[in-house]
Design an enzyme around this catalytic site. Structure first.
Site, short mmCIF file in Angstrom:
data_model
loop_
_atom_site.label_atom_id
_atom_site.label_comp_id
_atom_site.label_asym_id
_atom_site.label_seq_id
_atom_site.Cartn_x
_atom_site.Cartn_y
_atom_site.Cartn_z
CG HIS A 180 -3.52 -5.13 2.70
ND1 HIS A 180 -3.02 -4.27 1.94
CD2 HIS A 180 -3.80 -6.38 2.11
CE1 HIS A 180 -3.09 -4.95 0.58
NE2 HIS A 180 -3.41 -6.15 0.71
CG ASP A 240 -1.67 -1.36 1.44
OD1 ASP A 240 -2.43 -1.61 0.62
OD2 ASP A 240 -1.34 -2.10 2.24
P1 NAD Z 1 -1.66 -18.42 -4.72
O1 NAD Z 1 -3.14 -19.25 -4.52
O2 NAD Z 1 -1.10 -18.41 -6.10
O3 NAD Z 1 -0.63 -19.49 -3.54
C1 NAD Z 1 -1.11 -19.59 -2.61
C2 NAD Z 1 -0.50 -20.75 -1.98
O4 NAD Z 1 -0.47 -21.08 -0.60
C3 NAD Z 1 -0.97 -22.34 -2.76
O5 NAD Z 1 -0.01 -22.80 -3.50
C4 NAD Z 1 -1.53 -22.97 -1.45
O6 NAD Z 1 -1.39 -24.31 -1.73
C5 NAD Z 1 -0.53 -22.52 -0.33
N1 NAD Z 1 -1.14 -22.76 1.00
C6 NAD Z 1 -2.33 -22.69 1.33
N2 NAD Z 1 -2.40 -22.99 2.69
C7 NAD Z 1 -1.25 -23.07 3.07
C8 NAD Z 1 -0.69 -23.50 4.38
N3 NAD Z 1 -1.43 -23.96 5.31
N4 NAD Z 1 0.81 -23.71 4.32
C9 NAD Z 1 1.45 -23.42 3.27
N5 NAD Z 1 1.01 -23.25 2.30
C10 NAD Z 1 -0.29 -23.21 2.16
O7 NAD Z 1 -1.80 -16.91 -3.95
P2 NAD Z 1 -0.98 -15.82 -4.04
O8 NAD Z 1 -1.20 -14.94 -5.28
O9 NAD Z 1 0.49 -16.48 -3.85
O10 NAD Z 1 -1.43 -15.25 -2.78
C11 NAD Z 1 -1.19 -15.71 -1.42
C12 NAD Z 1 -1.79 -14.81 -0.15
O11 NAD Z 1 -1.37 -13.44 -0.39
C13 NAD Z 1 -3.33 -14.54 -0.72
O12 NAD Z 1 -4.14 -14.65 0.67
C14 NAD Z 1 -3.38 -13.25 -0.99
O13 NAD Z 1 -4.70 -12.61 -0.99
C15 NAD Z 1 -2.38 -12.47 -0.35
N6 NAD Z 1 -1.96 -11.13 -0.86
C16 NAD Z 1 -1.56 -10.44 0.23
C17 NAD Z 1 -0.97 -9.01 0.00
C18 NAD Z 1 -0.58 -8.00 0.57
O14 NAD Z 1 -0.41 -6.73 0.17
N7 NAD Z 1 -0.66 -8.12 1.98
C19 NAD Z 1 -0.54 -8.78 -1.52
C20 NAD Z 1 -1.02 -9.78 -2.64
C21 NAD Z 1 -1.50 -10.93 -2.14
C1 LMR Z 2 -3.29 -6.68 -2.75
O1 LMR Z 2 -3.71 -5.67 -2.24
O2 LMR Z 2 -3.08 -6.63 -4.17
C2 LMR Z 2 -3.61 -7.92 -2.31
O3 LMR Z 2 -4.07 -7.91 -0.73
C3 LMR Z 2 -4.58 -8.88 -3.01
C4 LMR Z 2 -6.00 -8.35 -2.90
O4 LMR Z 2 -6.85 -9.11 -2.44
O5 LMR Z 2 -6.22 -7.21 -3.20
#
Ligand code: NAD
Ligand code: LMR
Length: 331
Positions: free
Chosen positions: A194, A166
Site C-alpha cells: 500500500h 486500492d
Molecule cells: P486520526 O489521526 O484521525 O486518528 C488516529 C487515532 O489513533 C488518534 O485518535 C490517535 O489518538 C489514535 N492512536 C494513536 N496511537 C494509538 C495507539 N497506540 N492505540 C490506540 N489508538 C492510537 O487518523 P485516521 O485518519 O483515522 O487514520 C489512521 C491511520 O490509518 C493513519 O496511519 C492513516 O495513514 C491510515 N490509513 C490507512 C489507509 C489504508 O488504506 N491502509 C487508508 C486511510 C488511512
Molecule cells: C490512503 O491511501 O488514502 C491512505 O493510506 C492515506 C495516505 O496516506 O495516503
C-alpha cells in the site's frame, strides 16, 4: 427490532483502535449496523485509544450509544492495550499517525511501527483463538508484518493489511473509463505494498466475462490508470487536506466482511503474509489476488506473470524488504 436469531447469538467481540480518529468515526457505525458480521450477528465493541484522546473516544462512544443500534451488546472505551484485546474475535488496527502532504507512508514507520509491537503482544496474550486482525494504520503492510512477528503464538495468516481501498480505487477508475458499474468487473488485483510502488493490474480483468485489456489502450493503462490508482491517497490528502477516512472505513468493512463471509468465488485484493507465492519473500505482507471461502483467504495461484508484470511486482518486494529491515530495528 433485532431478529430472533440476533437475540440468541453470542456477540462477536470487536476491537477498534484509534477510536477517536477520523476513520473510526465512520467504521464504528458500519460495524455496529451489521455490515461486517451480518444483519443477525450482535457485536460487543471495544474502543481502544491512547490517553490524550481518551475523552474524545468517550464522546464517540456516547454518540454510538445514542444511535441505539440493535446489534450492539456492549461498548467499552479503554486505554489499556492488554485489556483492549482480551477475548477479541476481530480487531481493526486503525490507530496510528496519518501522513501529511509530501510525506510517504514509509516515513510513518518510525512514528507508528512501535504501536504494532505492543498491540501484537497484547493480541498474543489475550485475543480469542479465531482472532482476525486487519491493519489499517500506515505503513499498513509493514505494520501488519510487525504485529504478526510480535504475536508469535498466533498464526501469521490471522494478520492482514488493508489494500482493499486500492482495489476499490482501481474498480472505480476502470468503471468510469468503461462506463460500467464497479461490480461488473472481475479478476482485478493490486499487487504489493500500500504505497506508490503498488501495481494495480488489469492483465486478467474481465467485464461481464470479456477481457478488459482489448477495451483499453496501453498508454492509458500505463500512464494514467496505474499511477492514478497508486497515488490516489496523496491526491486525497492534497485536495481534502486530510487523509482518506470514509473510503478507508468502507474498504475495511469490505475486507473484514469478505474474510468472514467469503467472496463467492470472486477475486479481491488482500495483503497477507506471503508463503512464497509469486517469488515474494515468506513473511512479507503482500497484496495478492485472493478468494475468500470458509472464513479463510486463498491466494489465487498459478497465474502466468509477464515481463510487464514481473518488475512491477518485484519493485514491491524490494520496498517491503527495505521496510522490514527498518522494522527489525524497532524490536
Ligand atoms: P486520526 O489521526 O484521525 O486518528 C488516529 C487515532 O489513533 C488518534 O485518535 C490517535 O489518538 C489514535 N492512536 C494513536 N496511537 C494509538 C495507539 N497506540 N492505540 C490506540 N489508538 C492510537 O487518523 P485516521 O485518519 O483515522 O487514520 C489512521 C491511520 O490509518 C493513519 O496511519 C492513516 O495513514 C491510515 N490509513 C490507512 C489507509 C489504508 O488504506 N491502509 C487508508 C486511510 C488511512
Ligand atoms: C490512503 O491511501 O488514502 C491512505 O493510506 C492515506 C495516505 O496516506 O495516503
Amino acid at each position: 427490532m433485532a431478529s430472533d436469531l440476533a437475540q440468541t447469538k453470542q456477540p462477536v467481540k470487536v476491537t477498534i483502535t484509534g477510536a477517536a480518529g477520523n476513520i473510526a468515526y465512520s467504521l464504528l457505525w458500519r460495524v455496529a449496523s451489521g455490515d461486517v458480521f451480518g444483519p443477525d450477528q450482535p457485536v460487543d465493541l471495544t474502543l481502544l485509544e491512547i490517553e490524550p484522546a481518551a475523552k474524545a473516544a468517550e464522546g464517540t462512544a456516547m454518540e454510538l450509544s445514542d444511535s441505539a443500534m440493535p446489534l450492539v451488546r456492549g461498548i467499552t472505551v479503554t486505554t489499556d492495550q492488554r485489556a483492549g484485546f482480551e477475548g477479541a474475535n476481530a480487531a481493526f488496527l486503525v490507530g496510528a499517525k496519518p501522513r501529511g502532504k509530501g510525506e510517504s507512508r514509509a516515513d510513518m514507520l518510525a512514528a507508528n511501527g512501535k504501536i504494532f509491537i505492543e498491540q501484537g503482544k497484547a493480541i498474543n496474550a489475550g485475543a480469542a483463538d479465531d482472532i482476525r486482525v486487519l491493519v489499517v494504520g500506515n505503513p499498513a503492510n509493514t505494520n501488519a508484518y510487525i504485529a504478526a512477528k510480535a504475536a508469535g503464538d498466533v498464526p501469521a495468516d490471522r494478520f492482514n493489511a488493508l489494500m482493499r481501498l486500492d482495489h476499490n480505487r482501481a474498480l472505480s477508475v476502470l468503471g468510469q473509463k468503461l462506463d460500467a458499474p464497479t461490480d461488473a468487473f472481475e479478476r482485478v488485483v493490486v499487487w504489493g505494498n500500500h504505497a506508490d510502488t503498488q501495481f494495480p493490474d488489469l492483465t486478467y480483468a474481465q467485464l461481464e466475462g470479456a477481457d478488459v485489456m482489448p477495451k483499453i489502450d496501453q498508454a492509458w493503462y500505463t500512464d494514467e490508470f496505474i499511477p492514478r490508482v497508486a497515488k490516489r491517497g496523496a491526491e486525497i490528502i492534497e485536495v481534502r487536506g486530510k487523509s482518506s477516512a470514509a473510503s478507508a472505513a468502507s474498504a475495511a468493512v469490505d475486507h473484514m466482511r469478505d474474510w468472514v463471509q467469503g467472496t463467492d468465488g470472486r477475486w479481491t485484493t488482500v495483503a497477507l503474509p506471503s508463503t512464497g507465492q509469486y517469488g515474494v519473500d515468506e513473511g512479507l505482507v503482500f497484496g495478492f489476488p485472493v478468494v475468500g471461502a470458509n472464513g479463510q483467504w486463498q491466494v489465487v495461484e498459478g497465474l502466468e506473470i509477464s515481463d510487464f508484470q514481473r518488475p512491477r511486482i518485484d519493485a514491491n518486494v524490494e520496498a517491503l524488504r527495505s521496510e522490514a529491515e527498518v522494522a527489525a530495528q524497532l524490536f
